[in-house]
Write a protein that holds these residues in place. Structure first.
Motif, PDB file in Angstrom:
ATOM      1  N   ARG A  67       4.058  24.502  11.080  1.00 20.56           N
ATOM      2  CA  ARG A  67       4.854  25.456  11.867  1.00 20.56           C
ATOM      3  C   ARG A  67       4.565  26.908  11.511  1.00 20.56           C
ATOM      4  O   ARG A  67       4.334  27.748  12.391  1.00 20.56           O
ATOM      5  CB  ARG A  67       6.338  25.143  11.668  1.00 20.56           C
ATOM      6  CG  ARG A  67       7.271  26.065  12.424  1.00 20.56           C
ATOM      7  CD  ARG A  67       8.711  25.669  12.175  1.00 20.56           C
ATOM      8  NE  ARG A  67       9.645  26.586  12.805  1.00 20.56           N
ATOM      9  CZ  ARG A  67      10.957  26.508  12.682  1.00 20.56           C
ATOM     10  NH1 ARG A  67      11.487  25.525  11.948  1.00 20.56           N
ATOM     11  NH2 ARG A  67      11.750  27.385  13.274  1.00 20.56           N
ATOM     12  N   TYR A  68       4.591  27.250  10.235  1.00 22.79           N
ATOM     13  CA  TYR A  68       4.490  28.653   9.831  1.00 22.79           C
ATOM     14  C   TYR A  68       3.052  29.164   9.876  1.00 22.79           C
ATOM     15  O   TYR A  68       2.808  30.302  10.275  1.00 22.79           O
ATOM     16  CB  TYR A  68       5.103  28.834   8.438  1.00 22.79           C
ATOM     17  CG  TYR A  68       6.571  28.480   8.423  1.00 22.79           C
ATOM     18  CD1 TYR A  68       7.518  29.307   9.032  1.00 22.79           C
ATOM     19  CD2 TYR A  68       7.010  27.298   7.835  1.00 22.79           C
ATOM     20  CE1 TYR A  68       8.863  28.971   9.042  1.00 22.79           C
ATOM     21  CE2 TYR A  68       8.361  26.959   7.842  1.00 22.79           C
ATOM     22  CZ  TYR A  68       9.270  27.798   8.448  1.00 22.79           C
ATOM     23  OH  TYR A  68      10.594  27.462   8.475  1.00 22.79           O
ATOM     24  N   LYS A  69       2.100  28.316   9.485  1.00 27.52           N
ATOM     25  CA  LYS A  69       0.702  28.735   9.543  1.00 27.52           C
ATOM     26  C   LYS A  69       0.241  28.926  10.985  1.00 27.52           C
ATOM     27  O   LYS A  69      -0.510  29.865  11.288  1.00 27.52           O
ATOM     28  CB  LYS A  69      -0.192  27.715   8.829  1.00 27.52           C
ATOM     29  CG  LYS A  69      -0.052  27.722   7.328  1.00 27.52           C
ATOM     30  CD  LYS A  69      -1.010  26.720   6.678  1.00 27.52           C
ATOM     31  CE  LYS A  69      -0.885  26.739   5.162  1.00 27.52           C
ATOM     32  NZ  LYS A  69      -1.811  25.760   4.513  1.00 27.52           N
ATOM     33  N   SER A  70       0.668  28.031  11.870  1.00 23.10           N
ATOM     34  CA  SER A  70       0.261  28.150  13.272  1.00 23.10           C
ATOM     35  C   SER A  70       0.864  29.401  13.907  1.00 23.10           C
ATOM     36  O   SER A  70       0.222  30.086  14.710  1.00 23.10           O
ATOM     37  CB  SER A  70       0.663  26.903  14.058  1.00 23.10           C
ATOM     38  OG  SER A  70       2.063  26.732  14.062  1.00 23.10           O
ATOM     39  N   LYS A  71       2.100  29.726  13.516  1.00 22.12           N
ATOM     40  CA  LYS A  71       2.741  30.941  14.030  1.00 22.12           C
ATOM     41  C   LYS A  71       2.011  32.179  13.544  1.00 22.12           C
ATOM     42  O   LYS A  71       1.812  33.143  14.300  1.00 22.12           O
ATOM     43  CB  LYS A  71       4.206  30.980  13.589  1.00 22.12           C
ATOM     44  CG  LYS A  71       4.970  32.181  14.140  1.00 22.12           C
ATOM     45  CD  LYS A  71       6.418  32.179  13.671  1.00 22.12           C
ATOM     46  CE  LYS A  71       7.143  33.417  14.204  1.00 22.12           C
ATOM     47  NZ  LYS A  71       8.554  33.464  13.700  1.00 22.12           N
ATOM     48  N   ARG A  72       1.571  32.166  12.292  1.00 22.75           N
ATOM     49  CA  ARG A  72       0.847  33.305  11.732  1.00 22.75           C
ATOM     50  C   ARG A  72      -0.486  33.513  12.452  1.00 22.75           C
ATOM     51  O   ARG A  72      -0.872  34.651  12.773  1.00 22.75           O
ATOM     52  CB  ARG A  72       0.622  33.078  10.237  1.00 22.75           C
ATOM     53  CG  ARG A  72      -0.114  34.226   9.540  1.00 22.75           C
ATOM     54  CD  ARG A  72       0.692  35.498   9.537  1.00 22.75           C
ATOM     55  NE  ARG A  72      -0.044  36.590   8.922  1.00 22.75           N
ATOM     56  CZ  ARG A  72       0.011  36.874   7.619  1.00 22.75           C
ATOM     57  NH1 ARG A  72       0.764  36.138   6.807  1.00 22.75           N
ATOM     58  NH2 ARG A  72      -0.668  37.882   7.130  1.00 22.75           N
ATOM     59  N   LEU A  73      -1.189  32.426  12.733  1.00 23.94           N
ATOM     60  CA  LEU A  73      -2.446  32.527  13.479  1.00 23.94           C
ATOM     61  C   LEU A  73      -2.203  33.073  14.878  1.00 23.94           C
ATOM     62  O   LEU A  73      -2.981  33.903  15.377  1.00 23.94           O
ATOM     63  CB  LEU A  73      -3.123  31.161  13.548  1.00 23.94           C
ATOM     64  CG  LEU A  73      -3.772  30.641  12.269  1.00 23.94           C
ATOM     65  CD1 LEU A  73      -4.186  29.186  12.433  1.00 23.94           C
ATOM     66  CD2 LEU A  73      -4.976  31.489  11.883  1.00 23.94           C
ATOM     67  N   LEU A  74      -1.157  32.610  15.521  1.00 27.88           N
ATOM     68  CA  LEU A  74      -0.800  33.082  16.855  1.00 27.88           C
ATOM     69  C   LEU A  74      -0.598  34.599  16.857  1.00 27.88           C
ATOM     70  O   LEU A  74      -1.025  35.294  17.792  1.00 27.88           O
ATOM     71  CB  LEU A  74       0.471  32.377  17.323  1.00 27.88           C
ATOM     72  CG  LEU A  74       1.111  32.853  18.626  1.00 27.88           C
ATOM     73  CD1 LEU A  74       0.217  32.501  19.815  1.00 27.88           C
ATOM     74  CD2 LEU A  74       2.498  32.231  18.806  1.00 27.88           C
TER      75      LEU A  74
END
Length: 465
Positions: A67-74
């Motif tokens: 959840r958090y890593k994907s949001k950061r990449l986004l």
């Protein structure tokens, strides 16, 4: 074989197209499982072009399950324009550094660019040597690096005050490149280009979303899943996007096409329409052709049709429908294991992991085993042996959806030497696979299934011409 995708928001420059690229790459995962990546353009960001790429499948590279890593990449790779790539290696090794897109930084925005490439340069070694002779340092053993240098040379030939003439740039590359090459290009001026090679060996399509986002992709399944009407980019055409303006133009004079038939029988997504022909319909016609060419007497009740997952399901179902034999999914695919044709590391080990046999269904039966092709033969030999020795099949009869593959492909499919090819080094014989019979779809049957004129297709791997 690789997959490329691009997206450009024409009106709303605050729109983040990163999710469109990731979704598109998920739809193109079948075209390359080694690595994936994205380059986004955001003029509000200090680093206008920013690239994220590494080895792994798409969901791993973009941390989709985190959840958090994907949001950061986004957030970090947001932008109203972006290109993406999923890699299957035909040139170079398997290191992270060869993941694409390839970014070429430069102090001047018009000369700072990123590119993603689908195809193969047959004269790569010659081009690489030529660059080294004039002082280039070739860091990787990759045709994409060669393309990057040639593109950079063309871009830097323009004076600082001159607009880049993309039509001339890519036309000039034709004098040097021999092979198949579809390219996605994005520079720090916010200009995007998608190019399809003049032969049309690899597919490319494009369309507009309802909110004015241009999307282009290697296959129409990407656009279909975004509910965008897909249009083929014709061989020798290019898409140029500058601001809100989209131009689709030929960059070279038309020449006879050379569509790769393997796109329909194996590589293409089942939901894709490639150059006017549905992959699903082609594979149905392959199954129908195999059934019509069948010479076995199939009146007994102990026959079953088993497709090799997953590209042969449709052909197998149609064969069963025409012959009246029960269609059985006697082999199940382990989806955590990639396509053994694409994964060229340890094929025999991958095969042992790839399939689960439904022993209770197969035992005591005469199996018609349907597969799309035999390339190296390693998959087939292991399958037939396991069907007989473990699953207890009484007989196994191989029916293959294209004629024998006898010759190397230099334009982007990973069978480069005759010795690697089963039919290149051998006269096809069912005993080589521990099978009871072996029959390939006829050449005319293949032409009819693809529904193209023979002269419009590249069939060198089966005709040696």
């Amino acid at each position: 074989m690789c997959g490329i995708v691009g997206a450009y928001s024409l009106k709303d420059k605050t729109k983040n197209v990163y999710p469109l690229i990731v979704r598109g790459l998920l739809d193109l995962q079948h075209r390359g499982q080694l690595s994936a990546g994205i380059t986004s353009y955001n003029p509000e960001r200090k680093r206008i072009l920013q690239t994220h790429k590494k080895n792994g499948k798409v969901h791993e590279v973009f941390e989709i399950n985190h959840r958090y890593k994907s949001k950061r990449l986004l957030e970090d790779y947001s932008g109203h324009a972006a290109i993406g790539h999923t890699r299957y290696a035909t040139s170079g090794n398997n290191e992270d550094q060869l993941a694409q897109p390839f970014e070429r930084p430069h102090g001047r925005k018009s000369k700072w660019f990123s590119l993603a490439f689908n195809g193969n340069l047959a004269n790569y070694a010659q081009l690489k040597s030529g660059l080294e002779e004039v002082g280039y340092n070739m860091t990787y053993d990759s045709d994409t690096e060669v393309i990057m240098h040639f593109l950079s040379r063309e871009v830097q030939s323009h004076k600082p005050w001159e607009d880049l003439n993309f039509k001339e740039i890519f036309k000039n590359l034709l004098t040097d490149f021999d092979g198949s090459w579809n390219i996605a290009f994005l520079n720090a001026d916010g200009k995007m280009v998608a190019v399809r090679d003049p032969l049309g060996l690899r597919p490319m399509c494009w369309g507009f979303s309802k909110d004015d986002v241009l999307v282009f992709s290697s296959e129409s399944v990407v656009l279909s899943n975004l509910q965008i009407e897909a249009h083929d980019l014709n061989p020798g055409e290019m898409i140029v996007v500058e601001g809100e303006k989209v131009t689709i133009v030929p960059y070279t004079a038309p020449i006879p096409t050379s569509y790769c038939f393997f796109e329909w029988i194996y590589f293409g997504h089942l939901a894709s329409v490639i150059d006017g022909e549905s992959t699903y319909n082609v594979r149905e016609r392959i199954g129908e052709g195999l059934a019509k060419e069948e010479t076995l007497q199939l009146e007994e009740n102990d026959w079953i049709v088993v497709p090799v997952p997953e590209s042969s399901y449709v052909a197998g179902a149609k064969y069963a429908q025409v012959t009246g034999i029960p269609f059985v999914q006697g082999l199940l695919k382990n989806h955590s294991v990639g396509r053994t044709f694409i994964d060229n590391t340890n094929r025999q080990y991958n095969i042992s992991l790839k399939f689960t046999h439904l022993k209770e269904i197969i035992q005591g039966k005469k199996v018609i085993l349907i597969d799309d092709s035999i390339v190296r033969g390693t998959t087939m030999k292991a399958l037939v042996t396991n069907l007989k020795e473990w699953s207890g099949a009484k007989e196994v009869h191989l029916r293959i959806g294209c004629p024998p593959i006898k010759s190397p492909c230099f334009y982007g499919i990973d069978f480069p030497t005759i010795k690697e090819l089963y039919a290149g080094a051998n006269t096809p014989n069912p005993k080589d696979f521990n099978a009871d019979s072996l029959k390939y779809l006829s050449f005319s049957g293949l032409i009819g299934a693809v529904n193209k004129k023979q002269e419009d297709l590249c069939m060198a791997c089966i005709t040696s011409k």
